[in-house]
Write a protein that holds these residues in place. Structure first.
Motif, PDB file in Angstrom:
ATOM      1  N   UNK A   3       0.840  -1.197   0.000  1.00  0.00           N
ATOM      2  CA  UNK A   3       0.000   0.000   0.000  1.00  0.00           C
ATOM      3  C   UNK A   3       0.874   1.245   0.000  1.00  0.00           C
ATOM      4  N   UNK A   4       0.496   2.206  -0.806  1.00  0.00           N
ATOM      5  CA  UNK A   4       1.126   3.514  -0.777  1.00  0.00           C
ATOM      6  C   UNK A   4       0.021   4.541  -0.565  1.00  0.00           C
ATOM      7  N   UNK A   5       0.351   5.663   0.038  1.00  0.00           N
ATOM      8  CA  UNK A   5      -0.636   6.689   0.369  1.00  0.00           C
ATOM      9  C   UNK A   5      -0.539   7.847  -0.610  1.00  0.00           C
ATOM     10  N   UNK A   6      -1.695   8.308  -1.067  1.00  0.00           N
ATOM     11  CA  UNK A   6      -1.806   9.566  -1.800  1.00  0.00           C
ATOM     12  C   UNK A   6      -2.695  10.465  -0.946  1.00  0.00           C
ATOM     13  N   UNK A   7      -2.190  11.634  -0.608  1.00  0.00           N
ATOM     14  CA  UNK A   7      -2.971  12.589   0.194  1.00  0.00           C
ATOM     15  C   UNK A   7      -3.925  13.340  -0.709  1.00  0.00           C
ATOM     16  N   UNK A   8      -5.192  13.390  -0.311  1.00  0.00           N
ATOM     17  CA  UNK A   8      -6.245  14.007  -1.124  1.00  0.00           C
ATOM     18  C   UNK A   8      -7.060  14.972  -0.270  1.00  0.00           C
ATOM     19  N   UNK A   9      -7.783  15.843  -0.930  1.00  0.00           N
ATOM     20  CA  UNK A   9      -8.642  16.787  -0.215  1.00  0.00           C
ATOM     21  C   UNK A   9     -10.022  16.204   0.036  1.00  0.00           C
ATOM     22  N   UNK A  10     -10.482  15.338  -0.859  1.00  0.00           N
ATOM     23  CA  UNK A  10     -11.827  14.769  -0.767  1.00  0.00           C
ATOM     24  C   UNK A  10     -11.759  13.325  -1.287  1.00  0.00           C
ATOM     25  N   UNK A  11     -12.073  12.373  -0.445  1.00  0.00           N
ATOM     26  CA  UNK A  11     -11.950  10.970  -0.834  1.00  0.00           C
ATOM     27  C   UNK A  11     -12.918  10.575  -1.949  1.00  0.00           C
ATOM     28  N   UNK A  32      -3.432   1.811  -3.665  1.00  0.00           N
ATOM     29  CA  UNK A  32      -3.198   3.209  -3.295  1.00  0.00           C
ATOM     30  C   UNK A  32      -4.277   3.586  -2.297  1.00  0.00           C
ATOM     31  N   UNK A  33      -3.856   4.052  -1.138  1.00  0.00           N
ATOM     32  CA  UNK A  33      -4.788   4.521  -0.115  1.00  0.00           C
ATOM     33  C   UNK A  33      -4.997   6.015  -0.301  1.00  0.00           C
ATOM     34  N   UNK A  34      -6.240   6.423  -0.440  1.00  0.00           N
ATOM     35  CA  UNK A  34      -6.586   7.834  -0.621  1.00  0.00           C
ATOM     36  C   UNK A  34      -6.917   8.414   0.744  1.00  0.00           C
ATOM     37  N   UNK A  35      -5.971   9.162   1.311  1.00  0.00           N
ATOM     38  CA  UNK A  35      -6.083   9.651   2.689  1.00  0.00           C
ATOM     39  C   UNK A  35      -6.254  11.163   2.731  1.00  0.00           C
ATOM     40  N   UNK A  36      -7.148  11.613   3.604  1.00  0.00           N
ATOM     41  CA  UNK A  36      -7.344  13.039   3.862  1.00  0.00           C
ATOM     42  C   UNK A  36      -6.489  13.418   5.067  1.00  0.00           C
ATOM     43  N   UNK A  37      -5.699  14.480   4.967  1.00  0.00           N
ATOM     44  CA  UNK A  37      -4.883  14.889   6.110  1.00  0.00           C
ATOM     45  C   UNK A  37      -5.739  15.226   7.325  1.00  0.00           C
ATOM     46  N   UNK A  38      -5.320  14.760   8.483  1.00  0.00           N
ATOM     47  CA  UNK A  38      -6.031  15.089   9.715  1.00  0.00           C
ATOM     48  C   UNK A  38      -5.877  14.029  10.774  1.00  0.00           C
ATOM     49  N   UNK A  39      -6.456  14.315  11.949  1.00  0.00           N
ATOM     50  CA  UNK A  39      -6.392  13.362  13.055  1.00  0.00           C
ATOM     51  C   UNK A  39      -7.126  12.071  12.681  1.00  0.00           C
ATOM     52  N   UNK A  40      -6.781  10.950  13.202  1.00  0.00           N
ATOM     53  CA  UNK A  40      -5.723  10.730  14.192  1.00  0.00           C
ATOM     54  C   UNK A  40      -4.350  10.490  13.584  1.00  0.00           C
TER      55      UNK A  40
END
Length: 146
Positions: free
Chosen positions: A7-15, A55-63
């Protein structure tokens, strides 16, 4: 010993928007979309021919990160300052034509490189990706060692 990448992460604004971009425009398959912890979703996509990599589509933020780091990362996404991954294709020129017809924005048309033919595209949030046609099947990209 490490045996591969799962798995690799791509940071996105809206999943939802990112998932639509990766599936509808790039033609990847949706893999996972489930609640994951408080207020989070685990959303993954991947190439049909490569089921072991996602590819994991991740939104920046907690936790995952503190609020200040999330604001900083969000700002970088909005500026278009992030670089995503390299996608391999069999024919870079044909892929650019197909993806352009689907509404993908290209920053650079196919260019010859020592390792293959490369083009760059931008997703709907501004992150830049490369598509790469390697010169020889099974060849590694520049800088990779066996």
């Amino acid at each position: 010993m490490i045996t591969g990448v799962n798995t690799t992460v791509v940071w996105v604004l809206d999943q939802d928007s990112a998932k639509a971009f990766f599936t509808d425009k790039l033609g990847l398959e949706a893999r996972t979309d489930v609640p994951f912890g408080e207020g989070m979703r685990w959303v993954t996509v991947g190439a049909k021919a490569q089921p072991e990599v996602q590819i994991s589509l991740m939104v920046p933020g907690p936790p995952v990160m503190d609020p200040e780091s999330a604001r900083q990362l969000t700002s970088l996404i909005e500026k278009g300052a992030l670089i995503g991954c390299t996608f391999t294709v069999e024919d870079c020129h044909a892929a650019v034509a197909d993806l352009s017809a689907r509404g993908v924005t290209f920053l650079q048309e196919p260019q010859p490189r020592p390792w293959g033919i490369s083009a760059t595209l931008r997703d709907d949030a501004g992150t830049v990706y490369e598509i790469l046609q390697l010169h020889h099947p099974g060849q590694r990209a520049a800088g990779q060692t066996p």
